[in-house]
Write a protein that holds these residues in place. Structure first.
Motif, PDB file in Angstrom:
ATOM      1  N   LEU A  14       0.922  -1.124  -0.085  1.00 23.69           N
ATOM      2  CA  LEU A  14      -0.048  -0.053   0.026  1.00 23.69           C
ATOM      3  C   LEU A  14       0.898   1.267   0.055  1.00 23.69           C
ATOM      4  N   CYS A  15       2.042   1.072   0.827  1.00 23.51           N
ATOM      5  CA  CYS A  15       2.902   2.330   0.698  1.00 23.51           C
ATOM      6  C   CYS A  15       3.823   2.646  -0.749  1.00 23.51           C
ATOM      7  N   PRO A  16       3.668   3.911  -1.274  1.00 25.61           N
ATOM      8  CA  PRO A  16       4.574   4.173  -2.481  1.00 25.61           C
ATOM      9  C   PRO A  16       5.944   3.521  -2.270  1.00 25.61           C
ATOM     10  N   HIS A  17       6.592   3.946  -1.284  1.00 26.61           N
ATOM     11  CA  HIS A  17       8.077   3.603  -1.151  1.00 26.61           C
ATOM     12  C   HIS A  17       8.236   1.990  -1.102  1.00 26.61           C
ATOM     13  N   GLU A  18       7.267   1.168  -0.440  1.00 25.14           N
ATOM     14  CA  GLU A  18       7.473  -0.240  -0.462  1.00 25.14           C
ATOM     15  C   GLU A  18       7.032  -0.903  -1.810  1.00 25.14           C
ATOM     16  N   ARG A  19       6.423  -0.069  -2.560  1.00 24.59           N
ATOM     17  CA  ARG A  19       6.043  -0.561  -3.980  1.00 24.59           C
ATOM     18  C   ARG A  19       7.569  -0.461  -4.575  1.00 24.59           C
ATOM     19  N   LYS A  20       8.084   0.812  -4.608  1.00 23.17           N
ATOM     20  CA  LYS A  20       9.271   0.959  -5.517  1.00 23.17           C
ATOM     21  C   LYS A  20      10.268  -0.084  -5.167  1.00 23.17           C
ATOM     22  N   LYS A  21      10.338  -0.279  -3.468  1.00 29.40           N
ATOM     23  CA  LYS A  21      11.533  -1.172  -3.377  1.00 29.40           C
ATOM     24  C   LYS A  21      11.208  -2.626  -3.992  1.00 29.40           C
ATOM     25  N   ALA A  22       9.721  -2.788  -3.975  1.00 32.25           N
ATOM     26  CA  ALA A  22       9.483  -4.296  -4.475  1.00 32.25           C
ATOM     27  C   ALA A  22       9.769  -4.422  -5.987  1.00 32.25           C
ATOM     28  N   SER A  23       9.502  -3.248  -6.831  1.00 31.48           N
ATOM     29  CA  SER A  23       9.684  -3.224  -8.359  1.00 31.48           C
ATOM     30  C   SER A  23      11.206  -3.383  -8.600  1.00 31.48           C
ATOM     31  N   ARG A  24      11.912  -2.582  -7.649  1.00 28.91           N
ATOM     32  CA  ARG A  24      13.364  -2.420  -7.868  1.00 28.91           C
ATOM     33  C   ARG A  24      14.041  -4.108  -7.600  1.00 28.91           C
ATOM     34  N   ALA A  25      13.508  -4.743  -6.547  1.00 30.54           N
ATOM     35  CA  ALA A  25      13.867  -6.070  -6.266  1.00 30.54           C
ATOM     36  C   ALA A  25      13.561  -7.014  -7.339  1.00 30.54           C
ATOM     37  N   ALA A  26      12.354  -6.851  -7.739  1.00 27.54           N
ATOM     38  CA  ALA A  26      11.843  -7.666  -9.125  1.00 27.54           C
ATOM     39  C   ALA A  26      12.732  -7.351 -10.494  1.00 27.54           C
ATOM     40  N   GLY A  27      13.055  -5.895 -10.554  1.00 25.21           N
ATOM     41  CA  GLY A  27      13.666  -5.945 -11.947  1.00 25.21           C
ATOM     42  C   GLY A  27      15.055  -5.917 -11.778  1.00 25.21           C
TER      43      GLY A  27
END
Length: 605
Positions: free
Chosen positions: A592-605
């Motif tokens: 739900l938090c924007p910074h957690e989303r960014k962290k998750a997409s960096r880890a996936a990418g």
């Protein structure tokens, strides 16, 4: 055994009128009193069946005609419940194949008819809805005949009797121009054409469990047909699986037979009867329930493996617990285990931490029906995007392929073909079906079809009809482009305001209305572009004591886009979830938090 008996199943494609025809048969055979109030589609007893107008579970009923008991089994028409149909045919000695006078044979007709012919059953063909203005009964009979030939029917099966009918109006005739009075020609034809059950005298009791359900008073009930021998209440029996291993031993605490739609207790049952038994806790569908002296299990079809799965977890959104009473993982786990016990087409697995449950089924509709039932029982849960169940063969990754038959107006056929090509589908047939319509057949990976239904309806302006049927497993076809544009994500928690929605409308399609409660990370609309966009839908108008021409115009909102539960399940991407509560369906991001989303997409990418 002196009493006369016939066992028949009614098979057809969804919406061709099976259940309505059974209503009319039951009324005309004297099952109901003159003044008795009877529901429409009396066989569709579940709330969801009534609302959606579909049959989800196969159900037997029984009528008396000319001194003979006729057991009739109503079967589902949707491919998601196809496993039911296949097993039900083991209970029947004959089938009635119902075909719509305008649509003709459809994919599900082909599927169930193929199974019936393979078992050696001789069908009676009914061309239903012949009073439709676009009906073409003569051509449909030719199509049905061609279908029989393509399914390798024997000469005896090809010599099928034909009736013309209107199930809704309660009449059928042997010739199109005969007087249209009642359904007696059909009931007479059943007695004439369907053989009596073959009975082997002197063999010990054995029955094949075909349907499984749960009764609040009797517990687990197994329905099936007695293949040989007879049994009395309190007899000792054992249950064997398809491999001949004993599953359990027990007593027949209750024996029931069908009278109309009711189950009636009896003291003794004989070969040929379709019965329901209570008293066994482990035995399931496809098991043989028999006298302890029997050593060989009865032949049956193994249950089809699931082709699709979703992950169900506890609802952890900011609004969790507001509407539902059943919110803990223990409650969800118990409910899913209970479902997997009585619904043989559903599989259940849990994660190591016991907080996420993977449920497998035959398609989006079947999984959607289960989630909708849980929602009505007061559960709150979150559901992931449906995933296709892959298998491995000789070291090669295999995926399920479906046969897709699409009927569209000619003007939309090119856009449909283009969309299916992008989903890695192979076209196998394309022909004109008259009246400006085209019928196109594809073999497409199930993965590519997730979420295509709503897109397809938009492409064909709501006029297209798409039917899908599991075909086979084939080598994995590689990456398939996923949905869609990006999401519009709420940045705040609170109540949405019309003024804010009005100003954001040009960014995309909204899923929410004025006064809808929203939270940070909730998906409130679909962006016009392919990236996600964070927006504030709580921002009200700044009030001043100055009136300005132009800025004080009335706020006009475009109606929000409404989606059903299955549409939402298919709509979400892998980084999103569907929140299901008794009152609401909400789309949200996994983080739900924007910074957690960014962290998750960096880890996936």
């Amino acid at each position: 055994m002196s009493k006369k008996l016939r066992n028949i199943a009614i098979i057809a494609h969804v919406d061709h009128g099976k259940t309505t025809l059974i209503d009319s048969i039951m009324k005309q055979s004297g099952m109901f009193r003159e003044n008795q109030a009877v529901d429409e589609r009396v066989m569709d007893s579940g709330d969801l069946e009534k609302e959606r107008g579909i049959t989800i579970l196969a159900k037997p009923t029984s009528i008396q005609w000319e001194g003979t008991r006729i057991n009739i089994i109503d079967t589902p028409g949707h491919a998601d419940f196809g496993g039911e149909v296949e097993r039900v045919l083991h209970m029947a000695d004959g089938v009635i194949l119902l075909t719509d006078a305008a649509e003709g044979p459809m994919p599900q007709t082909k599927f169930v008819l193929g199974k019936a012919l393979a078992q050696g059953l001789r069908p009676i063909v009914i061309i239903n809805k012949v009073d439709r203005p676009d009906g073409r009964p003569e051509e449909v009979i030719d199509e049905v005949f061609d279908l029989f030939v393509s399914l390798d029917a024997t000469d005896e099966q090809l010599d099928f009797p034909v009736l013309y009918a209107s199930g809704r109006d309660g009449w059928c005739t042997r010739e199109l121009d005969d007087p249209r009075e009642n359904l007696h020609p059909l009931l007479d034809l059943v007695l004439e054409h369907v053989p009596e059950p073959t009975v082997e005298e002197g063999k010990p009791f054995a029955m094949l469990a075909t349907l499984l359900d749960s009764d609040p008073f009797l517990g687990r009930c197994l329905t099936g047909r007695v293949l040989h021998g007879s049994a009395k209440v309190n007899d000792t029996v054992k249950a064997m699986n398809l491999d001949g291993k004993q599953v359990e031993a027990g007593r027949l605490t209750k024996l029931l037979m069908f009278d109309g739609t009711d189950r009636v207790p009896v003291t003794e049952v004989h070969a040929g009867d379709i019965i329901c038994i209570a008293g066994l806790t482990e035995a399931s569908v496809s098991d043989t329930i028999c006298n302890p002296s029997v050593t060989e299990p009865l032949k049956s079809t193994p249950i089809d493996p699931p082709t699709m799965s979703v992950t169900i977890t506890v609802n952890d959104s900011p609004f969790a617990g507001r509407e539902g009473k059943k919110v803990t993982s223990t409650m969800i786990r118990e409910r899913l285990l209970a479902e997997a016990e009585v619904n043989v087409a559903i599989t259940f697995e849990e994660s190591d931490s016991k907080d996420a449950f993977e449920i497998g089924g035959r398609g989006e509709l079947q999984l959607g029906v289960l989630i909708e039932q849980m929602r009505r029982e007061g559960f709150e849960l979150t559901v992931s995007r449906p995933q296709v169940v892959l298998s491995e063969e000789n070291g090669q990754k295999m995926e399920p392929i479906e046969e897709v038959i699409i009927d569209v107006d000619e003007e939309y056929s090119s856009s449909v073909v283009d969309a299916m090509n992008r989903r890695k589908a192979d076209m196998t047939d394309m022909r004109s079906s008259g009246a400006g319509k085209t019928r196109i057949t594809f073999l497409a990976p199930s993965r590519g079809l997730i979420g295509y239904q709503s897109r397809f309806l938009t492409q064909t302006r709501g006029t297209g009809v798409m039917n899908r049927l599991f075909h086979s497993y084939a080598p994995y076809k590689g990456e398939i482009e996923q949905r869609r544009n990006g999401a519009l994500i709420s940045t705040e928690t609170g109540t949405a305001v019309a003024f804010a929605i009005f100003n954001l409308q040009d960014r995309g399609v909204m899923f929410i209305e004025h006064q809808t409660p929203v939270y940070q990370g909730m998906i409130v609309g679909e962006h016009n572009r392919d990236n996600d966009l964070e927006i504030n839908v709580l921002k009200g108008k700044k009030l001043t004591n100055m009136r300005a021409s132009g800025s004080d115009d009335a706020v006009i909102l475009t109606p929000a886009k409404k989606m059903s539960l299955e549409d939402m399940m298919a709509y979400i991407n892998d980084d999103e979830l569907l929140e299901v509560t008794p009152e609401s369906l909400r789309l949200r991001k996994k983080f739900l938090c924007p910074h957690e989303r960014k962290k998750a997409s960096r880890a996936a990418g």
